[in-house]
Motif scaffolding. Structure first.
Motif, PDB file in Angstrom:
ATOM      1  N   LYS A   1       5.165 -22.606 -10.045  1.00  0.00           N
ATOM      2  CA  LYS A   1       3.998 -21.833  -9.632  1.00  0.00           C
ATOM      3  C   LYS A   1       2.869 -21.986 -10.640  1.00  0.00           C
ATOM      4  O   LYS A   1       3.107 -22.164 -11.832  1.00  0.00           O
ATOM      5  CB  LYS A   1       4.353 -20.349  -9.501  1.00  0.00           C
ATOM      6  CG  LYS A   1       5.321 -20.025  -8.385  1.00  0.00           C
ATOM      7  CD  LYS A   1       5.603 -18.531  -8.351  1.00  0.00           C
ATOM      8  CE  LYS A   1       6.606 -18.178  -7.263  1.00  0.00           C
ATOM      9  NZ  LYS A   1       6.899 -16.713  -7.255  1.00  0.00           N
ATOM     10  N   GLY A   2       1.660 -21.897 -10.144  1.00  0.00           N
ATOM     11  CA  GLY A   2       0.481 -21.902 -10.992  1.00  0.00           C
ATOM     12  C   GLY A   2      -0.611 -21.089 -10.333  1.00  0.00           C
ATOM     13  O   GLY A   2      -0.478 -20.652  -9.189  1.00  0.00           O
ATOM     14  N   VAL A   3      -1.702 -20.887 -11.042  1.00  0.00           N
ATOM     15  CA  VAL A   3      -2.801 -20.076 -10.538  1.00  0.00           C
ATOM     16  C   VAL A   3      -4.032 -20.932 -10.302  1.00  0.00           C
ATOM     17  O   VAL A   3      -4.443 -21.698 -11.174  1.00  0.00           O
ATOM     18  CB  VAL A   3      -3.134 -18.925 -11.514  1.00  0.00           C
ATOM     19  CG1 VAL A   3      -4.418 -18.213 -11.108  1.00  0.00           C
ATOM     20  CG2 VAL A   3      -1.980 -17.926 -11.556  1.00  0.00           C
ATOM     21  N   VAL A   4      -4.609 -20.785  -9.119  1.00  0.00           N
ATOM     22  CA  VAL A   4      -5.900 -21.388  -8.790  1.00  0.00           C
ATOM     23  C   VAL A   4      -6.923 -20.258  -8.786  1.00  0.00           C
ATOM     24  O   VAL A   4      -6.783 -19.298  -8.035  1.00  0.00           O
ATOM     25  CB  VAL A   4      -5.868 -22.082  -7.417  1.00  0.00           C
ATOM     26  CG1 VAL A   4      -7.235 -22.648  -7.073  1.00  0.00           C
ATOM     27  CG2 VAL A   4      -4.826 -23.183  -7.398  1.00  0.00           C
ATOM     28  N   GLU A   5      -7.940 -20.350  -9.632  1.00  0.00           N
ATOM     29  CA  GLU A   5      -8.972 -19.319  -9.713  1.00  0.00           C
ATOM     30  C   GLU A   5     -10.227 -19.786  -8.981  1.00  0.00           C
ATOM     31  O   GLU A   5     -10.727 -20.873  -9.218  1.00  0.00           O
ATOM     32  CB  GLU A   5      -9.315 -19.019 -11.166  1.00  0.00           C
ATOM     33  CG  GLU A   5      -8.210 -18.304 -11.918  1.00  0.00           C
ATOM     34  CD  GLU A   5      -8.671 -17.898 -13.298  1.00  0.00           C
ATOM     35  OE1 GLU A   5      -9.082 -18.768 -14.072  1.00  0.00           O
ATOM     36  OE2 GLU A   5      -8.652 -16.696 -13.584  1.00  0.00           O
ATOM     37  N   VAL A   6     -10.731 -18.933  -8.108  1.00  0.00           N
ATOM     38  CA  VAL A   6     -11.888 -19.283  -7.282  1.00  0.00           C
ATOM     39  C   VAL A   6     -13.093 -18.485  -7.744  1.00  0.00           C
ATOM     40  O   VAL A   6     -13.032 -17.268  -7.927  1.00  0.00           O
ATOM     41  CB  VAL A   6     -11.609 -18.994  -5.795  1.00  0.00           C
ATOM     42  CG1 VAL A   6     -12.831 -19.361  -4.943  1.00  0.00           C
ATOM     43  CG2 VAL A   6     -10.380 -19.761  -5.323  1.00  0.00           C
ATOM     44  N   GLY A   7     -14.199 -19.158  -7.920  1.00  0.00           N
ATOM     45  CA  GLY A   7     -15.455 -18.505  -8.276  1.00  0.00           C
ATOM     46  C   GLY A   7     -16.608 -19.383  -7.859  1.00  0.00           C
ATOM     47  O   GLY A   7     -16.445 -20.368  -7.143  1.00  0.00           O
ATOM     48  N   GLY A   8     -17.793 -19.037  -8.307  1.00  0.00           N
ATOM     49  CA  GLY A   8     -18.954 -19.880  -8.058  1.00  0.00           C
ATOM     50  C   GLY A   8     -19.916 -19.374  -7.011  1.00  0.00           C
ATOM     51  O   GLY A   8     -20.948 -20.000  -6.786  1.00  0.00           O
ATOM     52  N   TYR A   9     -19.624 -18.240  -6.336  1.00  0.00           N
ATOM     53  CA  TYR A   9     -20.544 -17.757  -5.308  1.00  0.00           C
ATOM     54  C   TYR A   9     -21.722 -17.041  -5.955  1.00  0.00           C
ATOM     55  O   TYR A   9     -21.556 -16.158  -6.780  1.00  0.00           O
ATOM     56  CB  TYR A   9     -19.819 -16.800  -4.359  1.00  0.00           C
ATOM     57  CG  TYR A   9     -20.716 -16.249  -3.269  1.00  0.00           C
ATOM     58  CD1 TYR A   9     -21.160 -17.069  -2.239  1.00  0.00           C
ATOM     59  CD2 TYR A   9     -21.112 -14.915  -3.271  1.00  0.00           C
ATOM     60  CE1 TYR A   9     -21.973 -16.580  -1.231  1.00  0.00           C
ATOM     61  CE2 TYR A   9     -21.922 -14.416  -2.268  1.00  0.00           C
ATOM     62  CZ  TYR A   9     -22.354 -15.248  -1.260  1.00  0.00           C
ATOM     63  OH  TYR A   9     -23.174 -14.751  -0.259  1.00  0.00           O
ATOM     64  N   GLU A  10     -22.925 -17.448  -5.573  1.00  0.00           N
ATOM     65  CA  GLU A  10     -24.144 -16.846  -6.106  1.00  0.00           C
ATOM     66  C   GLU A  10     -25.080 -16.396  -4.984  1.00  0.00           C
ATOM     67  O   GLU A  10     -26.275 -16.220  -5.194  1.00  0.00           O
ATOM     68  CB  GLU A  10     -24.877 -17.854  -7.006  1.00  0.00           C
ATOM     69  CG  GLU A  10     -24.084 -18.319  -8.221  1.00  0.00           C
ATOM     70  CD  GLU A  10     -23.836 -17.209  -9.228  1.00  0.00           C
ATOM     71  OE1 GLU A  10     -24.616 -16.225  -9.242  1.00  0.00           O
ATOM     72  OE2 GLU A  10     -22.861 -17.323  -9.994  1.00  0.00           O
ATOM     73  N   GLY A  11     -24.541 -16.217  -3.780  1.00  0.00           N
ATOM     74  CA  GLY A  11     -25.370 -15.840  -2.636  1.00  0.00           C
ATOM     75  C   GLY A  11     -25.650 -14.355  -2.570  1.00  0.00           C
ATOM     76  O   GLY A  11     -25.402 -13.596  -3.508  1.00  0.00           O
ATOM     77  N   GLU A  12     -26.157 -13.932  -1.405  1.00  0.00           N
ATOM     78  CA  GLU A  12     -26.543 -12.530  -1.231  1.00  0.00           C
ATOM     79  C   GLU A  12     -25.306 -11.642  -1.178  1.00  0.00           C
ATOM     80  O   GLU A  12     -24.208 -12.099  -0.857  1.00  0.00           O
ATOM     81  CB  GLU A  12     -27.354 -12.362   0.058  1.00  0.00           C
ATOM     82  CG  GLU A  12     -26.564 -12.460   1.350  1.00  0.00           C
ATOM     83  CD  GLU A  12     -26.343 -13.886   1.817  1.00  0.00           C
ATOM     84  OE1 GLU A  12     -25.893 -14.061   2.963  1.00  0.00           O
ATOM     85  OE2 GLU A  12     -26.606 -14.826   1.033  1.00  0.00           O
ATOM     86  N   PRO A  13     -25.446 -10.344  -1.501  1.00  0.00           N
ATOM     87  CA  PRO A  13     -24.312  -9.428  -1.416  1.00  0.00           C
ATOM     88  C   PRO A  13     -23.774  -9.352   0.012  1.00  0.00           C
ATOM     89  O   PRO A  13     -24.520  -9.449   0.982  1.00  0.00           O
ATOM     90  CB  PRO A  13     -24.902  -8.086  -1.856  1.00  0.00           C
ATOM     91  CG  PRO A  13     -26.088  -8.444  -2.684  1.00  0.00           C
ATOM     92  CD  PRO A  13     -26.653  -9.686  -2.053  1.00  0.00           C
ATOM     93  N   LEU A  14     -22.465  -9.168   0.125  1.00  0.00           N
ATOM     94  CA  LEU A  14     -21.819  -9.020   1.428  1.00  0.00           C
ATOM     95  C   LEU A  14     -21.144  -7.658   1.485  1.00  0.00           C
ATOM     96  O   LEU A  14     -20.693  -7.132   0.474  1.00  0.00           O
ATOM     97  CB  LEU A  14     -20.785 -10.130   1.645  1.00  0.00           C
ATOM     98  CG  LEU A  14     -21.318 -11.566   1.605  1.00  0.00           C
ATOM     99  CD1 LEU A  14     -20.166 -12.563   1.768  1.00  0.00           C
ATOM    100  CD2 LEU A  14     -22.359 -11.786   2.694  1.00  0.00           C
ATOM    101  N   GLY A  15     -21.063  -7.090   2.665  1.00  0.00           N
ATOM    102  CA  GLY A  15     -20.581  -5.733   2.817  1.00  0.00           C
ATOM    103  C   GLY A  15     -19.077  -5.605   2.917  1.00  0.00           C
ATOM    104  O   GLY A  15     -18.321  -6.576   2.802  1.00  0.00           O
ATOM    105  N   GLU A  16     -18.656  -4.365   3.139  1.00  0.00           N
ATOM    106  CA  GLU A  16     -17.246  -4.069   3.303  1.00  0.00           C
ATOM    107  C   GLU A  16     -16.672  -4.885   4.456  1.00  0.00           C
ATOM    108  O   GLU A  16     -17.293  -5.030   5.500  1.00  0.00           O
ATOM    109  CB  GLU A  16     -17.054  -2.576   3.556  1.00  0.00           C
ATOM    110  CG  GLU A  16     -15.606  -2.126   3.603  1.00  0.00           C
ATOM    111  CD  GLU A  16     -15.474  -0.618   3.692  1.00  0.00           C
ATOM    112  OE1 GLU A  16     -14.353  -0.149   3.948  1.00  0.00           O
ATOM    113  OE2 GLU A  16     -16.487   0.076   3.500  1.00  0.00           O
ATOM    114  N   GLY A  17     -15.490  -5.414   4.251  1.00  0.00           N
ATOM    115  CA  GLY A  17     -14.861  -6.256   5.261  1.00  0.00           C
ATOM    116  C   GLY A  17     -15.073  -7.743   5.038  1.00  0.00           C
ATOM    117  O   GLY A  17     -14.446  -8.567   5.709  1.00  0.00           O
TER     118      GLY A  17
END
Length: 288
Positions: free
Chosen positions: A74-90
């Motif tokens: 097992k290993g961990v894949v970390e996801v990032g990089g989003y710089e867009g507009e805020p998104l709401g609940e859900g």
């Protein structure tokens, strides 16, 4: 894959040295099981601004992640990089597992995000449930992946994808993740650490079948080299006499562009080359 390699995996893989998962300091989640080497998310991936997922908003940054994970670990894949507009609940971030791997966990906790793994581990999803607005910005979201035991070291597993959707299911950003199959670390089982040695001691251990093995001393000079046999064993004898006194040895395995190192062992050379019988390495995991 040959029977010999499958057989080796069931008998030798468990004895190889295994590195713990590498996690980024300060990330708010716990560790994963043993094995697996992971890297933090990188910069803008193939789905960067101007690509299909970036239509209408050139300021958005692409989702991207990468990891190197050993077969059967097992290993961990970390996801990032989003710089867009805020998104709401859900709103939700989904990682679709690459061929030859499955999602086993979503260990991120807090900040109003809830993780879930799809049946069979085909994908994992983080959903924002903690309030009216989430930016998805400035956070790294870890997905625990397990790689098949039969995966070939050095290969990149295909079809790992990322998608960030709002509550209505509209995709606001896509991306890709790179999962490379790592190489299990070799073992250096002989000589035993601290045991007095002659100047030409045989070194031996286990490694992934077919891996090129190089033993080096504390000065990074090559001591001997060979290839791991189909049953995962290897051995070689120095081509030159080791200097008398304290020293250190370490084995490095290399295959298909990936490498791994054994633990270092301390040695003490007390004998001379004249004490050794005439032996040579056969270059194929054994001795003549």
């Amino acid at each position: 894959m040959s029977w010999s390699r499958r057989s080796w995996k069931t008998t030798v893989l468990g004895s190889l040295a295994m590195a713990g998962a590498v996690l980024v300091p300060g990330t708010a989640y716990g560790g994963v099981g043993p094995g697996g080497q992971a890297t933090a998310y990188g910069g803008v991936g193939p789905g960067g601004p101007g690509g299909p997922a970036g239509q209408g908003d050139p300021g958005r940054q692409g989702l991207w992640a990468s990891a190197t994970i050993e077969p059967g670990r097992k290993g961990v894949v970390e996801v990032g990089g989003y710089e867009g507009e805020p998104l709401g609940e859900g709103s939700a971030l989904t990682l679709t597992a690459p061929a030859g791997a499955r999602v086993t966990g979503v260990p991120f906790a807090g900040l109003g995000y809830r993780g879930a793994v799809a049946p069979g581990g085909n994908s994992g999803t983080y959903t924002f449930v903690g309030g009216a607005v989430s930016t998805w910005k400035g956070h790294k979201f870890p997905f625990s992946l397990s790689v098949d035991p039969d995966a070939e070291p050095g290969t990149r597993l295909p079809d790992c994808t990322l998608a960030l959707r709002d509550a209505e299911g509209t995709v606001h950003r896509r991306g890709t993740c790179s999962v490379t199959v790592g190489l299990p670390a070799p073992t250096l089982a002989h000589p035993a650490s601290g045991v007095p040695l002659s100047a030409l001691p045989e070194t031996s251990g286990t490694a992934y079948p077919g891996a090129q093995i190089t033993v080096r001393d504390a000065q990074e000079d090559e001591v001997c080299a060979t290839t791991a046999a189909p049953n995962g064993t290897w051995s070689c004898v120095p081509g030159r006499a080791l200097p008398a006194g304290a020293g250190r040895l370490q084995a490095t395995a290399t295959l298909n562009g990936v490498s791994a190192m054994s633990e270092q062992i301390d040695i003490v050379v007390t004998g001379s080359a004249r004490d050794e019988p005439d032996t040579v390495s056969d270059g194929g995991g054994g001795r003549l």
